[in-house]
Design a protein around this motif. Structure first.
Motif, PDB file in Angstrom:
ATOM      1  N   ARG A  40      19.204 -11.217 -23.983  1.00  7.03           N
ATOM      2  CA  ARG A  40      20.384 -10.754 -24.829  1.00  7.03           C
ATOM      3  C   ARG A  40      20.042  -9.959 -25.918  1.00  7.03           C
ATOM      4  O   ARG A  40      20.595  -8.901 -26.328  1.00  7.03           O
ATOM      5  CB  ARG A  40      21.096 -11.868 -25.142  1.00  7.03           C
ATOM      6  CG  ARG A  40      22.129 -12.505 -24.348  1.00  7.03           C
ATOM      7  CD  ARG A  40      23.064 -13.727 -24.699  1.00  7.03           C
ATOM      8  NE  ARG A  40      23.639 -14.364 -23.616  1.00  7.03           N
ATOM      9  CZ  ARG A  40      23.278 -15.521 -23.301  1.00  7.03           C
ATOM     10  NH1 ARG A  40      22.231 -15.988 -23.772  1.00  7.03           N
ATOM     11  NH2 ARG A  40      23.791 -16.064 -22.333  1.00  7.03           N
ATOM     12  N   HIS A  43      19.004  -6.622 -24.785  1.00  3.41           N
ATOM     13  CA  HIS A  43      20.199  -5.802 -24.288  1.00  3.41           C
ATOM     14  C   HIS A  43      20.908  -5.394 -25.282  1.00  3.41           C
ATOM     15  O   HIS A  43      21.602  -4.144 -25.249  1.00  3.41           O
ATOM     16  CB  HIS A  43      20.956  -6.837 -23.288  1.00  3.41           C
ATOM     17  CG  HIS A  43      22.057  -6.024 -22.357  1.00  3.41           C
ATOM     18  ND1 HIS A  43      23.161  -5.696 -22.681  1.00  3.41           N
ATOM     19  CD2 HIS A  43      21.602  -5.771 -20.984  1.00  3.41           C
ATOM     20  CE1 HIS A  43      24.055  -5.216 -21.653  1.00  3.41           C
ATOM     21  NE2 HIS A  43      22.951  -4.984 -20.658  1.00  3.41           N
ATOM     22  N   GLU A  44      21.220  -6.163 -26.629  1.00  2.00           N
ATOM     23  CA  GLU A  44      21.887  -5.589 -27.695  1.00  2.00           C
ATOM     24  C   GLU A  44      21.369  -4.306 -28.252  1.00  2.00           C
ATOM     25  O   GLU A  44      21.845  -3.360 -28.826  1.00  2.00           O
ATOM     26  CB  GLU A  44      21.975  -6.647 -28.578  1.00  2.00           C
ATOM     27  CG  GLU A  44      23.162  -7.744 -28.233  1.00  2.00           C
ATOM     28  CD  GLU A  44      23.135  -9.030 -29.069  1.00  2.00           C
ATOM     29  OE1 GLU A  44      22.607  -8.934 -30.117  1.00  2.00           O
ATOM     30  OE2 GLU A  44      23.697  -9.977 -28.740  1.00  2.00           O
ATOM     31  N   HIS A  47      21.718  -1.206 -26.238  1.00  5.91           N
ATOM     32  CA  HIS A  47      23.279  -0.631 -26.563  1.00  5.91           C
ATOM     33  C   HIS A  47      23.621  -0.641 -27.882  1.00  5.91           C
ATOM     34  O   HIS A  47      24.819  -0.540 -28.159  1.00  5.91           O
ATOM     35  CB  HIS A  47      24.284  -1.837 -25.582  1.00  5.91           C
ATOM     36  CG  HIS A  47      24.072  -1.766 -24.265  1.00  5.91           C
ATOM     37  ND1 HIS A  47      23.005  -2.508 -23.562  1.00  5.91           N
ATOM     38  CD2 HIS A  47      24.591  -0.908 -23.346  1.00  5.91           C
ATOM     39  CE1 HIS A  47      23.104  -2.233 -22.447  1.00  5.91           C
ATOM     40  NE2 HIS A  47      23.977  -1.167 -22.177  1.00  5.91           N
ATOM     41  N   ASP A  68      21.068   0.428 -18.609  1.00  7.96           N
ATOM     42  CA  ASP A  68      22.410   0.960 -18.868  1.00  7.96           C
ATOM     43  C   ASP A  68      22.980   0.525 -17.644  1.00  7.96           C
ATOM     44  O   ASP A  68      24.500   0.410 -17.699  1.00  7.96           O
ATOM     45  CB  ASP A  68      22.394   2.529 -18.825  1.00  7.96           C
ATOM     46  CG  ASP A  68      22.239   3.007 -20.206  1.00  7.96           C
ATOM     47  OD1 ASP A  68      21.751   4.213 -20.359  1.00  7.96           O
ATOM     48  OD2 ASP A  68      22.347   2.138 -21.237  1.00  7.96           O
ATOM     49  N   ILE A  70      23.160  -2.299 -15.751  1.00  8.44           N
ATOM     50  CA  ILE A  70      23.272  -3.866 -15.522  1.00  8.44           C
ATOM     51  C   ILE A  70      24.013  -4.365 -16.860  1.00  8.44           C
ATOM     52  O   ILE A  70      23.664  -3.919 -17.930  1.00  8.44           O
ATOM     53  CB  ILE A  70      22.236  -4.451 -14.944  1.00  8.44           C
ATOM     54  CG1 ILE A  70      21.082  -4.614 -16.067  1.00  8.44           C
ATOM     55  CG2 ILE A  70      21.791  -3.856 -13.435  1.00  8.44           C
ATOM     56  CD1 ILE A  70      19.964  -5.228 -15.544  1.00  8.44           C
ATOM     57  N   SER A  71      24.777  -5.562 -16.577  1.00 15.24           N
ATOM     58  CA  SER A  71      25.296  -6.266 -17.801  1.00 15.24           C
ATOM     59  C   SER A  71      23.991  -7.215 -18.122  1.00 15.24           C
ATOM     60  O   SER A  71      23.001  -7.333 -17.487  1.00 15.24           O
ATOM     61  CB  SER A  71      26.451  -6.983 -17.339  1.00 15.24           C
ATOM     62  OG  SER A  71      26.014  -8.146 -16.531  1.00 15.24           O
ATOM     63  N   ALA A  72      24.330  -7.763 -19.364  1.00 17.46           N
ATOM     64  CA  ALA A  72      23.332  -8.547 -20.048  1.00 17.46           C
ATOM     65  C   ALA A  72      23.236  -9.749 -19.240  1.00 17.46           C
ATOM     66  O   ALA A  72      21.975 -10.357 -18.864  1.00 17.46           O
ATOM     67  CB  ALA A  72      23.977  -9.009 -21.400  1.00 17.46           C
ATOM     68  N   GLU A  73      24.158 -10.102 -18.404  1.00 11.37           N
ATOM     69  CA  GLU A  73      24.041 -11.628 -17.518  1.00 11.37           C
ATOM     70  C   GLU A  73      23.432 -11.159 -16.272  1.00 11.37           C
ATOM     71  O   GLU A  73      22.585 -11.926 -15.946  1.00 11.37           O
ATOM     72  CB  GLU A  73      25.368 -12.164 -17.246  1.00 11.37           C
ATOM     73  CG  GLU A  73      26.276 -12.597 -18.385  1.00 11.37           C
ATOM     74  CD  GLU A  73      25.740 -13.666 -19.052  1.00 11.37           C
ATOM     75  OE1 GLU A  73      25.010 -14.569 -18.424  1.00 11.37           O
ATOM     76  OE2 GLU A  73      25.511 -13.666 -20.457  1.00 11.37           O
ATOM     77  N   GLU A  74      23.410  -9.979 -15.546  1.00 13.58           N
ATOM     78  CA  GLU A  74      22.687  -9.461 -14.822  1.00 13.58           C
ATOM     79  C   GLU A  74      21.308  -9.369 -15.056  1.00 13.58           C
ATOM     80  O   GLU A  74      20.619  -9.693 -14.081  1.00 13.58           O
ATOM     81  CB  GLU A  74      23.270  -8.373 -13.985  1.00 13.58           C
ATOM     82  CG  GLU A  74      24.435  -8.213 -13.263  1.00 13.58           C
ATOM     83  CD  GLU A  74      25.111  -7.012 -13.113  1.00 13.58           C
ATOM     84  OE1 GLU A  74      25.606  -6.769 -11.778  1.00 13.58           O
ATOM     85  OE2 GLU A  74      25.145  -6.016 -13.843  1.00 13.58           O
TER      86      GLU A  74
END
Length: 123
Positions: A40, A43-44, A47, A68, A70-74
């Motif tokens: 996380r 990922h932050e 972004h 870019d 994929i989401s944080a959960e992925e």
């Protein structure tokens, strides 16, 4: 509050301090949670709005093109799968962590090292 100091290490190179996470004292932490919080955080960073950042801060951001799509959960699921398949090793205060549900003892300061494994040539 306790500090979890996160280090990164590639192969046999010396670990490099990456960042510090704050953890609520007395709250248990598993390897799964530790990896998820690490992802996380990364990922932050990816972004983050780069407006107002110095050139040095922008250069030290992770490779933007990797996160870019994929989401944080992925990204967390990929990291957990990589750990389960021995894609990287994890140590807390020098002790190896091997199971996603293993409890990590959090002291006022806990050093955690993520070691990326490098395949040997010819093997």
């Amino acid at each position: 509050m306790s500090d979890i100091v996160v280090y990164d290490q590639v192969g046999a190179r010396k670990p490099v301090r990456n960042f510090v996470m704050e953890w609520n004292e007395g709250v248990p932490c598993t390897v799964r949670q530790l990896i998820a919080e690490r992802v996380r955080h990364e990922h932050e960073k990816v972004h983050t709005d780069t407006t107002g950042l110095s050139p040095n801060e922008i250069v030290n951001l992770p490779n933007l093109f990797l996160f870019d799509k994929i989401s944080a959960e992925e990204a967390i699921e990929k990291a957990l799968t990589a750990f389960a398949k021995n894609g990287f090793m994890l140590f807390a205060d020098g002790r190896p962590l091997s199971d996603l549900d293993q409890m990590v003892p959090i002291l006022p300061r806990t050093d955690v090292t993520f070691i990326r494994l490098i395949p040997l040539k010819g093997g």
